[in-house]
Design an enzyme around this catalytic site. Structure first.
Site, PDB file in Angstrom:
ATOM      1  N   HIS A 260      39.719-109.697  -6.904  1.00  0.00           N
ATOM      2  CA  HIS A 260      39.621-108.713  -5.828  1.00  0.00           C
ATOM      3  C   HIS A 260      38.925-107.435  -6.294  1.00  0.00           C
ATOM      4  CE1 HIS A 260      41.596-106.001  -2.682  1.00  0.00           C
ATOM      5  NE2 HIS A 260      40.985-106.937  -1.972  1.00  0.00           N
TER       6      HIS A 260
ATOM      7  N   LYS B 136      36.201-104.542  -7.412  1.00  0.00           N
ATOM      8  CA  LYS B 136      34.905-104.041  -6.949  1.00  0.00           C
ATOM      9  C   LYS B 136      34.385-103.109  -8.035  1.00  0.00           C
ATOM     10  CE  LYS B 136      37.143-105.014  -2.894  1.00  0.00           C
ATOM     11  NZ  LYS B 136      38.570-105.310  -2.742  1.00  0.00           N
TER      12      LYS B 136
ATOM     13  N   ASP C  21      23.144 -99.981 -16.478  1.00  0.00           N
ATOM     14  CA  ASP C  21      22.666 -99.480 -17.776  1.00  0.00           C
ATOM     15  C   ASP C  21      23.782 -98.925 -18.659  1.00  0.00           C
ATOM     16  OD1 ASP C  21      20.124-100.228 -17.166  1.00  0.00           O
ATOM     17  OD2 ASP C  21      19.402 -98.231 -16.653  1.00  0.00           O
TER      18      ASP C  21
ATOM     19  N   HIS D  93      40.746 -98.422   4.739  1.00  0.00           N
ATOM     20  CA  HIS D  93      40.761 -99.451   3.697  1.00  0.00           C
ATOM     21  C   HIS D  93      40.831 -98.821   2.310  1.00  0.00           C
ATOM     22  CE1 HIS D  93      38.948-102.968   1.419  1.00  0.00           C
ATOM     23  NE2 HIS D  93      39.848-103.575   2.167  1.00  0.00           N
TER      24      HIS D  93
ATOM     25  N   LYS E  96      42.099 -97.142  -1.139  1.00  0.00           N
ATOM     26  CA  LYS E  96      43.209 -97.469  -2.041  1.00  0.00           C
ATOM     27  C   LYS E  96      43.264 -96.397  -3.123  1.00  0.00           C
ATOM     28  CE  LYS E  96      41.101-101.907  -1.269  1.00  0.00           C
ATOM     29  NZ  LYS E  96      41.904-102.548  -0.269  1.00  0.00           N
TER      30      LYS E  96
ATOM     31  N   ASP F 236      50.613 -84.481  -8.223  1.00  0.00           N
ATOM     32  CA  ASP F 236      50.842 -83.227  -8.959  1.00  0.00           C
ATOM     33  C   ASP F 236      49.571 -82.485  -9.377  1.00  0.00           C
ATOM     34  OD1 ASP F 236      53.501 -83.785  -8.696  1.00  0.00           O
ATOM     35  OD2 ASP F 236      53.834 -84.310 -10.794  1.00  0.00           O
TER      36      ASP F 236
END
Length: 474
Positions: free
Chosen positions: A213, A215, A220, A391, A393, A398
């Site tokens: 899952h 991404k 380089d 969507h 995440k 703090d």
């Protein structure tokens, strides 16, 4: 006995055998009960679903992860040794935990930019691809063969023709609806393209439940991306909801400098996973800066001994003193994570959870409603994002710690998927991420203001509770 009667008792015997198999696996009681209920009340569907998605393969060694991690760690340390690295005292236990559990090393980074939509992400990505000189590495769950996917593919083909090394890992299940000819076109142009754990019979049952899952994109060895966006047009155009189009709100972080080494390491381990080629050349890494923000990229997988990212979340939640803000599209927390959040709220920590008002998966939305009500009753501020589909995440705490990646607040991300998150131990980055959360909160509706959601009728409450029983399986 009639044929129908014989089939009935045969199905029951198979169901009992499957339930015994579930019990003997000694997994979490909630997950055991969920599978047992599904198999008992829906024997045919339940047994098939368990064979395909429930058989626990966590202990199977698809590859020797520990040996590979050590090889990767040595090769990276040889090139990027940091002699004067100072760790923040408050978060040194968390940093040590990540380093020991998944060999995820902290790095001093030059620059990090927060990208909040496909309109911000894809132009930057295409610009970085155009400027690539040596290599481009893409580790993605979905690489769609739509207009945007073809645009990115064309840009990669141009670079491959110029002699740039291009490697792509796509998840086989995430790209089930993508025709193989889309990837073959890139292969013919010299791009190395590999599916992650292809799901084919008879191996289907051992692989369908554990997906990559992540991404992660590295260019380089000096520029990288991590977050929640795949390569697909919907991240720009949004999604259709009835007669209207709903915007897609997501978060990616563009990292520039030494922190990219952690992303690179994650990709190269996955590349060995799919291609059995161990890449350790110095050109794949960059020298960390002497000054800058400290960050650490952490990966987790179902073949690891412990769920590393979930451990990091737990540690961060319990260490919070003032606030914890969380954005997630799905809120189906494991028992330990949920208990930590409720404990923090009870201790006076300002705990806020922001989720989409309408999820892209109806069953998941129903299952999450009872969790959200319970969270609100425990003193957690719950808001429903109404400015499109959320969507994103991220978690921030703090004004000192934040994280962004592919991990959802649900059982699947914490326990079944191959995930990746970057943790930033930097006040400036945390403050910027806090402002992102607060801006999103302005487009949200408090759960407490929705009587039908906070105090549903008995039938809706019963349905929500029934679907919650299946949350460990979603």
């Amino acid at each position: 006995m009639s044929v129908i009667g014989l089939l009935y008792w045969l199905s029951r015997l198979v169901a009992i055998g499957a339930i015994i198999h579930v019990v003997l696996d000694n997994r979490q009681p909630a997950k055991t009960m969920a599978w047992a209920l599904v198999i008992y009340f829906l024997p045919l569907v339940g047994v098939i679903a368990y064979i395909f998605f429930g058989v626990n393969r966590r202990k199977e060694k698809f590859i020797s992860r520990r040996s590979l991690d050590m090889l990767s760690k040595r090769s990276m340390l040889e090139f990027v040794e940091q002699r004067h690295l100072e760790l923040p005292t408050d978060y040194q236990p968390l940093i040590d935990l990540c380093s020991q559990q998944s060999f995820s090393l902290p790095f001093i980074n030059k620059k990090s930019d927060i990208l909040l939509s496909g309109y911000e992400f894809f132009p930057r990505l295409l610009r970085d691809i155009a400027q690539a000189k040596n290599h481009i590495h893409i580790d993605i769950y979905i690489f769609e063969a739509d207009a945007l996917g073809n645009l990115v593919a064309d840009a990669l083909i141009v670079k491959a023709r110029q002699g740039v090394e291009v490697r792509i890992i796509y998840d086989d299940v995430g790209c089930w609806n993508v025709r193989n000819r889309f990837f073959e076109r890139m292969r013919r142009e010299g791009i190395d393209v590999e599916p992650f754990m292809p799901v084919r019979f008879p191996q289907f049952t051992s692989k369908a439940n554990y997906r990559n899952h992540r991404k992660i994109i590295v260019i380089d060895g000096s520029v990288g991306y991590i977050g929640g966006m795949n390569i697909a047009l919907r991240y720009v155009k949004g999604v259709e909801k009835g007669k209207r189009r709903e915007a897609w709100r997501d978060t990616m972080v563009r990292i520039e400098g030494g922190g990219v080494n952690g992303l690179q390491r994650a990709f190269l381990i996955d590349w060995y996973f799919v291609d059995r080629t161990l890449l350790t050349d110095q050109k794949y890494y960059t020298k960390p800066q002497a000054e800058g923000a400290l960050l650490q990229t952490v990966t987790s997988s179902p073949v690891a001994t412990y769920p590393e990212i979930m451990q990091c979340y737990l540690h961060a939640i319990m260490a919070a003193k003032r606030y914890i803000y969380i954005e997630t599209p799905y809120f189906l927390p494991t028992e330990s994570v949920f208990f930590a959040l409720k404990t923090a709220a009870s201790a006076g920590v300002d705990v806020r959870v922001l989720v989409p008002r309408h999820c892209d998966a109806r069953f998941v939305e129903w299952a999450s409603r009872s969790y959200l009500r319970e969270a609100a009753e425990a003193g957690i501020s719950v808001s429903l994002y109404d400015g499109g589909f959320l969507h994103s995440k991220v978690m921030v705490s703090d004004d000192a710690l934040c994280t962004c990646g592919s991990t959802n607040f649900d059982f699947r991300s914490f326990e079944n998927n191959f995930e990746g998150n970057t943790f930033f131990y930097d006040a400036d980055m945390a403050v910027r991420m806090r402002h992102v959360f607060l801006d999103d909160e302005q487009h949200a509706v408090p759960l407490a203001s929705l009587p039908s959601r906070i105090s549903p009728n008995i039938w809706q409450r019963l349905w929500d509770s029934l679907t919650r029983l299946l949350s460990p399986l979603l």
